[in-house]
Scaffold this active site. Structure first.
Site, PDB file in Angstrom:
ATOM      1  N   PRO A 214      38.128  96.115  21.125  1.00  0.00           N
ATOM      2  CA  PRO A 214      37.797  97.541  21.296  1.00  0.00           C
ATOM      3  C   PRO A 214      37.049  97.797  22.598  1.00  0.00           C
ATOM      4  CG  PRO A 214      37.234  96.775  19.087  1.00  0.00           C
ATOM      5  CD  PRO A 214      37.580  95.563  19.867  1.00  0.00           C
ATOM      6  N   GLY A 215      37.382  98.924  23.226  1.00  0.00           N
ATOM      7  CA  GLY A 215      36.659  99.357  24.414  1.00  0.00           C
ATOM      8  C   GLY A 215      37.169  98.806  25.721  1.00  0.00           C
ATOM      9  N   THR A 216      38.281  98.059  25.712  1.00  0.00           N
ATOM     10  CA  THR A 216      38.767  97.459  26.952  1.00  0.00           C
ATOM     11  C   THR A 216      39.694  98.378  27.739  1.00  0.00           C
ATOM     12  OG1 THR A 216      40.483  96.348  25.642  1.00  0.00           O
ATOM     13  CG2 THR A 216      38.511  95.075  26.191  1.00  0.00           C
ATOM     14  N   LYS A 218      42.678 100.267  26.277  1.00  0.00           N
ATOM     15  CA  LYS A 218      44.073 100.360  25.830  1.00  0.00           C
ATOM     16  C   LYS A 218      44.530 101.815  25.771  1.00  0.00           C
ATOM     17  CE  LYS A 218      43.224  98.137  22.040  1.00  0.00           C
ATOM     18  NZ  LYS A 218      41.778  97.889  22.265  1.00  0.00           N
ATOM     19  N   THR A 219      43.745 102.658  25.123  1.00  0.00           N
ATOM     20  CA  THR A 219      44.107 104.074  25.038  1.00  0.00           C
ATOM     21  C   THR A 219      44.033 104.737  26.406  1.00  0.00           C
ATOM     22  OG1 THR A 219      43.216 104.103  22.785  1.00  0.00           O
ATOM     23  CG2 THR A 219      43.624 106.228  23.840  1.00  0.00           C
ATOM     24  N   HIS A 433       6.388  82.264  20.798  1.00  0.00           N
ATOM     25  CA  HIS A 433       7.792  82.133  20.392  1.00  0.00           C
ATOM     26  C   HIS A 433       8.724  82.435  21.570  1.00  0.00           C
ATOM     27  CE1 HIS A 433      11.037  82.272  17.278  1.00  0.00           C
ATOM     28  NE2 HIS A 433      11.618  83.005  18.206  1.00  0.00           N
ATOM     29  N   GLU A 434       8.490  83.560  22.253  1.00  0.00           N
ATOM     30  CA  GLU A 434       9.377  83.952  23.346  1.00  0.00           C
ATOM     31  C   GLU A 434       9.208  83.028  24.562  1.00  0.00           C
ATOM     32  OE1 GLU A 434      11.678  85.988  22.797  1.00  0.00           O
ATOM     33  OE2 GLU A 434      10.897  86.655  20.859  1.00  0.00           O
ATOM     34  N   HIS A 437      11.244  79.896  24.031  1.00  0.00           N
ATOM     35  CA  HIS A 437      12.652  80.049  24.443  1.00  0.00           C
ATOM     36  C   HIS A 437      12.784  79.917  25.957  1.00  0.00           C
ATOM     37  CE1 HIS A 437      14.287  81.105  20.568  1.00  0.00           C
ATOM     38  NE2 HIS A 437      13.506  82.164  20.434  1.00  0.00           N
ATOM     39  N   ASP A 511      17.727  82.775  15.051  1.00  0.00           N
ATOM     40  CA  ASP A 511      17.973  81.636  15.948  1.00  0.00           C
ATOM     41  C   ASP A 511      18.616  80.481  15.190  1.00  0.00           C
ATOM     42  OD1 ASP A 511      16.732  83.094  17.939  1.00  0.00           O
ATOM     43  OD2 ASP A 511      14.762  82.240  17.518  1.00  0.00           O
TER      44      ASP A 511
END
Length: 627
Positions: A214-216, A218-219, A433-434, A437, A511
């Site tokens: 969706p959203g690429t 086509k329409t 925590h962040e 990461h 996570d």
């Protein structure tokens, strides 16, 4: 409240019925004595007694002598004259003779036709009003596309027809999908100049299927074809063929192709064809349902006993796996065009198109935006610039700046910005925590570089760490997958290292889901484990009713147990390495946590600069796009 003719008519019809019977009661052609009506009745016997006693003064005869209004002297009321009504027993000619003999003044009034006229008018007006009301109800229902009026047009096609479609979209307005445009430009050329192809024996393709997420676009491609071709254009959705009544969809297909043949050469665009083109025989029970009959008729019209020369069918779907194989064969859909998410060059072209009517500051680099948005489709990029424009207007700025672009990207991906957390134990835990990461993603060479660390809540997340992929990756190595698993485990490892095992929170729930999914795919799909190069699970993630409902397992219980063991081994190995990185860099982690609590947001360059003061940061490969 919106005015509805249908409600008005539905309320009016019962009122008409009630009014008719009231009309009949009021204007019934029974008497016609409204001017001379008497309030009191007198029996015929008493009338004769009064006549013999010479108490009757005048008599008025109505309705051919069946009713009389008399004036009589009533001795009970002090001989006052009273008007009385008398019902006479049919024709009484002797009564007139007797009145003459008695010298009583009498008059004979001819029968009035007013009652009969009103009765005829009433009997005519009600049916006419009823017919008009039903006509309005049917007509209104037909105009809104529902209700009883639709019964006359059940079998008619609902396709929108344009002799020369003016969609306002041309191929120049479609960017980022050059391969698909090239395929479809040939179709347009074939319609405009067929002799160029027929001269060497080429035939016009009967159908083109646009496949993509969706959203690429086509329409949007279909609109561009309509704008470029200059031929009659029919557009319809697959769901508009299917009704609850069996046979209606097939009738609409026949009607659509009949109109198309009358206007050939032309284009038929069917959006979301999977609504009508699903695989036959996949349902539970018999196959004689509405959808299958509609699909059978569509197959026959596209390539059956009778040809449809000059008609090109263009269809779009994001679920080609559920389409019937007979629909996909050459001769029906000769071409299948993949419309995928654009690469960085395509994203830059799409941004150029959508930035034409936007006011951008000089500092904005569309190339930088394209690099920061891997995986975005054309619809996502259009929405991104629109959100940035809304933020610019809200902040009362003359033109968009990079800060609005950054905020718009964050909002599109993670959700609306929440209220910043107050300084507390919870905020410090989220910061660790962040940073966990981010520090793992920075120190592991194969991981994507950190773009931003923030404690500002967005959506359901209390804090976020953004990573910017170094390139549009189509292929991912085992080391990159292991690095991503380690990066996802960084938050959990930081919590355990700093606060202890008893203080580990639920913040790593999402996570751990991602980690488990990646490790399982490494074992069962990519052959990246001790089980060897085996693909033990298909990529079909959803059960297709009837085809996969009773599918058996693709491996034995022993293999399933070994798969679980390999998944656990991969995750535990990555977690041990992640814990080691956090412990060895505890000093820089503490400093980064204090900084992110103070500033709430740290960009990637500042983060890497601080880390480089304590430990050597591995050089990551940078992707320089060829634009």
């Amino acid at each position: 409240m919106k005015f509805s003719w249908r409600i008005l008519v539905l309320w009016t019809l019962p009122l008409l019925v009630i009014g008719f019977f009231v009309w009949q009661g009021i204007f019934s052609p029974s008497l016609g004595l409204s001017e001379n009506a008497a309030n009191t009745r007198m029996t015929y016997g008493r009338f004769l007694e009064y006549l013999e006693a010479h108490r009757i003064t005048t008599v008025d005869l109505f309705e051919g002598g069946r009713t009389a209004i008399v004036e009589a002297i009533d001795p009970d009321l002090d001989n006052r004259i009273q008007r009385l009504r008398v019902d006479l027993p049919g024709n009484t000619p002797e009564l007139v003779s007797r009145l003459r003999e008695e010298g009583i003044s009498f008059d004979i009034h001819p029968a009035s036709n007013n009652g009969a006229i009103w009765g005829i008018v009433g009997n005519l007006i009600f049916p006419v009003l009823l017919i008009v009301g039903l006509f309005l109800l049917f007509r209104r229902s037909n105009n809104v596309g529902g209700g009883p009026g639709q019964a006359m047009n059940f079998g008619k096609s609902k396709a929108r027809f344009s002799m020369e479609a003016k969609t306002g979209v041309m191929f120049d307005d479609v960017a980022g999908i050059e391969e698909a445009k090239e395929e479809l430009q040939e179709v347009v050329t074939f319609l405009k100049k067929p002799e160029r192809f027929t001269a060497i024996g080429a035939r016009i393709p009967k159908g083109v299927l646009l496949i993509g997420p969706p959203g690429t676009g086509k329409t949007l491609l279909a609109k561009a074809i309509a704008g470029e071709a200059g031929v009659p254009f029919f557009s319809i959705s697959g769901s508009e063929f299917v009704e609850m009544f069996v046979g209606v969809g097939a009738s609409r297909v026949r009607d659509l192709f009949k109109k198309a043949k009358e206007n050939a050469p032309c284009i038929i665009f069917i959006d979301e064809i999977d609504a009508v083109g699903r695989q036959r025989g996949a349902g539970i029970g018999g196959g004689n349902d509405e959808r299958e009959q509609t699909l059978n008729q569509l197959l026959t019209e596209m390539d059956g006993f009778e040809g449809n020369t000059g008609i090109i069918i263009i269809a779009a779907t994001n679920r080609p796996d559920v389409l019937d194989s007979a629909l996909l064969r050459p001769g029906r859909f000769d071409r299948q065009v993949n419309v995928d998410a654009p690469d960085i060059k395509g994203r830059l072209e799409i941004l150029d198109v959508h930035a034409r009517n936007k006011k951008l500051s000089d500092e904005i680099s569309l190339e930088a935006i394209a690099r920061r948005t891997p995986g975005f489709t054309g619809a996502d990029l259009a929405n991104l610039l629109n959100e940035a424009a809304i933020l610019t207007a809200r902040r009362r700025k003359e033109a968009m700046e990079m800060v609005e672009i950054d905020d718009a990207i964050d909002r599109v991906i993670a959700g609306m910005e929440g209220t910043p957390l107050v300084d507390s134990k919870s905020k410090r835990l989220i910061a660790y925590h962040e940073v966990g990461h981010a520090i793992v993603g920075t120190l592991v060479k194969e991981h994507d570089p950190v773009q931003k660390v923030t404690l500002i809540p967005r959506g359901q997340a209390q804090g976020l760490t953004w990573f910017m992929p170094s390139e549009d990756q189509g292929l991912i190595s085992k080391s990159q997958l292991m690095a991503r698993i380690m990066g996802a485990l960084g938050g959990r490892a930081a919590e355990e290292t700093i606060f202890g095992d008893a203080e580990v929170t639920t913040g790593a729930g999402n996570d751990l889901q991602q980690v488990t999914a990646m490790a399982r795919q490494m074992v069962t799909r990519f052959g990246m484990s001790d089980l060897g190069p085996l693909s033990l699970e298909s990529q079909q993630s959803e059960v297709f009713l009837g085809r996969d409902l009773m599918a058996r397992s693709e491996y034995s219980e022993e293999i399933a147990s070994r798969i679980d063991g390999q998944v656990r081994a991969i995750v535990e190995h990555c977690y041990d390495k992640t814990l080691q990185i956090i412990r060895e860099n505890r000093v820089v982690v503490d400093r980064l946590v204090d900084l992110v609590i103070e500033k709430e947001t740290i960009n990637g360059d500042e983060f890497r600069q601080i880390v480089s003061e304590y430990v050597q940061v591995p050089e990551k490969e940078r992707f320089i796009p060829q634009l």
